[in-house]
Design a protein around this motif. Structure first.
Motif, PDB file in Angstrom:
ATOM      1  N   ALA A  17       0.829  -1.207   0.000  1.00 40.23           N
ATOM      2  CA  ALA A  17       0.000   0.000   0.000  1.00 40.23           C
ATOM      3  C   ALA A  17       0.864   1.259   0.000  1.00 40.23           C
ATOM      4  O   ALA A  17       0.545   2.240  -0.683  1.00 40.23           O
ATOM      5  N   VAL A  18       1.964   1.247   0.744  1.00 40.15           N
ATOM      6  CA  VAL A  18       2.885   2.385   0.746  1.00 40.15           C
ATOM      7  C   VAL A  18       3.488   2.565  -0.644  1.00 40.15           C
ATOM      8  O   VAL A  18       3.632   3.688  -1.130  1.00 40.15           O
ATOM      9  N   GLY A  19       3.813   1.474  -1.286  1.00 41.98           N
ATOM     10  CA  GLY A  19       4.340   1.550  -2.648  1.00 41.98           C
ATOM     11  C   GLY A  19       3.364   2.230  -3.596  1.00 41.98           C
ATOM     12  O   GLY A  19       3.757   3.040  -4.437  1.00 41.98           O
ATOM     13  N   ARG A  20       2.099   1.926  -3.459  1.00 40.21           N
ATOM     14  CA  ARG A  20       1.078   2.562  -4.301  1.00 40.21           C
ATOM     15  C   ARG A  20       1.041   4.069  -4.043  1.00 40.21           C
ATOM     16  O   ARG A  20       0.949   4.868  -4.973  1.00 40.21           O
ATOM     17  N   THR A  21       1.141   4.477  -2.786  1.00 43.57           N
ATOM     18  CA  THR A  21       1.196   5.906  -2.463  1.00 43.57           C
ATOM     19  C   THR A  21       2.418   6.543  -3.094  1.00 43.57           C
ATOM     20  O   THR A  21       2.346   7.665  -3.622  1.00 43.57           O
ATOM     21  N   CYS A  22       3.534   5.850  -3.070  1.00 43.28           N
ATOM     22  CA  CYS A  22       4.762   6.379  -3.688  1.00 43.28           C
ATOM     23  C   CYS A  22       4.569   6.612  -5.184  1.00 43.28           C
ATOM     24  O   CYS A  22       5.022   7.632  -5.719  1.00 43.28           O
ATOM     25  N   VAL A  23       3.911   5.684  -5.850  1.00 41.49           N
ATOM     26  CA  VAL A  23       3.646   5.872  -7.283  1.00 41.49           C
ATOM     27  C   VAL A  23       2.750   7.088  -7.488  1.00 41.49           C
ATOM     28  O   VAL A  23       3.007   7.931  -8.349  1.00 41.49           O
ATOM     29  N   ALA A  24       1.713   7.210  -6.676  1.00 44.17           N
ATOM     30  CA  ALA A  24       0.767   8.323  -6.817  1.00 44.17           C
ATOM     31  C   ALA A  24       1.451   9.675  -6.655  1.00 44.17           C
ATOM     32  O   ALA A  24       1.093  10.641  -7.337  1.00 44.17           O
ATOM     33  N   LEU A  25       2.456   9.736  -5.781  1.00 43.31           N
ATOM     34  CA  LEU A  25       3.117  11.016  -5.492  1.00 43.31           C
ATOM     35  C   LEU A  25       4.504  11.136  -6.110  1.00 43.31           C
ATOM     36  O   LEU A  25       5.237  12.070  -5.807  1.00 43.31           O
ATOM     37  N   ASP A  26       4.869  10.186  -6.967  1.00 38.37           N
ATOM     38  CA  ASP A  26       6.162  10.205  -7.654  1.00 38.37           C
ATOM     39  C   ASP A  26       7.320  10.247  -6.660  1.00 38.37           C
ATOM     40  O   ASP A  26       8.223  11.086  -6.751  1.00 38.37           O
ATOM     41  N   MET A  27       7.283   9.335  -5.695  1.00 34.92           N
ATOM     42  CA  MET A  27       8.317   9.226  -4.668  1.00 34.92           C
ATOM     43  C   MET A  27       9.032   7.888  -4.783  1.00 34.92           C
ATOM     44  O   MET A  27       8.455   6.913  -5.246  1.00 34.92           O
ATOM     45  N   ASP A  28      10.277   7.859  -4.317  1.00 33.00           N
ATOM     46  CA  ASP A  28      10.991   6.592  -4.183  1.00 33.00           C
ATOM     47  C   ASP A  28      10.495   5.875  -2.941  1.00 33.00           C
ATOM     48  O   ASP A  28      10.141   6.516  -1.941  1.00 33.00           O
ATOM     49  N   LEU A  29      10.503   4.557  -2.977  1.00 29.46           N
ATOM     50  CA  LEU A  29      10.256   3.733  -1.805  1.00 29.46           C
ATOM     51  C   LEU A  29      11.588   3.108  -1.423  1.00 29.46           C
ATOM     52  O   LEU A  29      12.178   2.347  -2.190  1.00 29.46           O
ATOM     53  N   VAL A  30      12.075   3.469  -0.245  1.00 34.67           N
ATOM     54  CA  VAL A  30      13.351   2.968   0.255  1.00 34.67           C
ATOM     55  C   VAL A  30      13.061   1.955   1.355  1.00 34.67           C
ATOM     56  O   VAL A  30      12.391   2.278   2.333  1.00 34.67           O
ATOM     57  N   LEU A  31      13.554   0.735   1.172  1.00 31.46           N
ATOM     58  CA  LEU A  31      13.366  -0.311   2.173  1.00 31.46           C
ATOM     59  C   LEU A  31      14.704  -0.626   2.834  1.00 31.46           C
ATOM     60  O   LEU A  31      15.702  -0.870   2.157  1.00 31.46           O
ATOM     61  N   ILE A  32      14.684  -0.616   4.166  1.00 34.55           N
ATOM     62  CA  ILE A  32      15.876  -0.943   4.949  1.00 34.55           C
ATOM     63  C   ILE A  32      15.712  -2.358   5.491  1.00 34.55           C
ATOM     64  O   ILE A  32      14.739  -2.653   6.200  1.00 34.55           O
ATOM     65  N   HIS A  33      16.635  -3.224   5.172  1.00 35.32           N
ATOM     66  CA  HIS A  33      16.598  -4.631   5.595  1.00 35.32           C
ATOM     67  C   HIS A  33      17.090  -4.764   7.032  1.00 35.32           C
ATOM     68  O   HIS A  33      17.797  -3.890   7.508  1.00 35.32           O
ATOM     69  N   PRO A  34      16.725  -5.871   7.692  1.00 35.26           N
ATOM     70  CA  PRO A  34      15.974  -7.009   7.178  1.00 35.26           C
ATOM     71  C   PRO A  34      14.474  -6.720   7.115  1.00 35.26           C
ATOM     72  O   PRO A  34      13.945  -5.962   7.917  1.00 35.26           O
ATOM     73  N   LEU A  35      13.828  -7.332   6.138  1.00 37.88           N
ATOM     74  CA  LEU A  35      12.382  -7.217   5.970  1.00 37.88           C
ATOM     75  C   LEU A  35      11.715  -8.422   6.634  1.00 37.88           C
ATOM     76  O   LEU A  35      12.311  -9.493   6.728  1.00 37.88           O
ATOM     77  N   GLY A  36      10.483  -8.267   7.019  1.00 36.76           N
ATOM     78  CA  GLY A  36       9.734  -9.357   7.627  1.00 36.76           C
ATOM     79  C   GLY A  36       9.048 -10.243   6.599  1.00 36.76           C
ATOM     80  O   GLY A  36       8.191 -11.044   6.960  1.00 36.76           O
ATOM     81  N   PHE A  37       9.417 -10.112   5.329  1.00 36.05           N
ATOM     82  CA  PHE A  37       8.794 -10.840   4.237  1.00 36.05           C
ATOM     83  C   PHE A  37       9.721 -10.762   3.035  1.00 36.05           C
ATOM     84  O   PHE A  37      10.705 -10.023   3.042  1.00 36.05           O
TER      85      PHE A  37
END
Length: 151
Positions: A17-37
């Motif tokens: 869902a956050v990724g979709r918001t990033c697309v809508a607002l032309d933002m990068d999505l930065v993920l810091i590991h480790p991820l829970g999935f």
């Protein structure tokens, strides 16, 4: 360009869902590991719907790797925590801000909070019956507030 930074997210649907918001607002999505999935998790992509291929995804092995490579200025970092004393309405976000959010169940690691305590902001809540908001909802509110002056 403003970026959303998720530090060790745990719930794939929120990240989608956050990724979709990033697309809508032309933002990068930065993920810091480790991820829970796993990023390949169908739940991530289901939440991001058919927008997932359009997400500008950047991943870092750790917070230290992010800080080292991106070298954000102090005025670029905004760390969101429920106990922050400063409202997210107060800052004048630069166009290249990093909006940083922690794990759904734990928030940001204490070491990150201690290193950047002056950059903590939070969403005000009028009711004492709610202790926190869903990560994806918080990110959406924060992202729209941050880009408000730049639209």
């Amino acid at each position: 360009m403003t970026s959303i930074v998720l530090v060790q997210p745990e719930i794939p649907g929120n990240t989608g869902a956050v990724g979709r918001t990033c697309v809508a607002l032309d933002m990068d999505l930065v993920l810091i590991h480790p991820l829970g999935f796993e990023i390949s998790d169908k739940r991530v992509k289901r939440s991001g719907l058919d927008y997932w291929p359009h997400i500008r995804l950047v991943e870092f092995a750790s917070w230290d790797a992010f800080i080292s490579e991106r070298a954000p200025r102090g005025d670029q970092l905004y760390l969101f925590e429920e106990y922050a004393q400063r409202s997210f309405y107060e800052p004048e976000y630069p166009g290249d801000a990093y909006l940083v959010f922690g794990q759904e169940t734990k928030g940001l690691p204490e070491a990150i909070v201690e290193a950047h305590r002056s950059q903590l902001v939070g969403l005000p809540m009028r009711s004492d019956k709610v202790r926190s908001l869903n990560l994806a909802n918080t990110v959406a509110a924060a992202a729209y507030q941050a880009v408000r002056a730049h639209i």
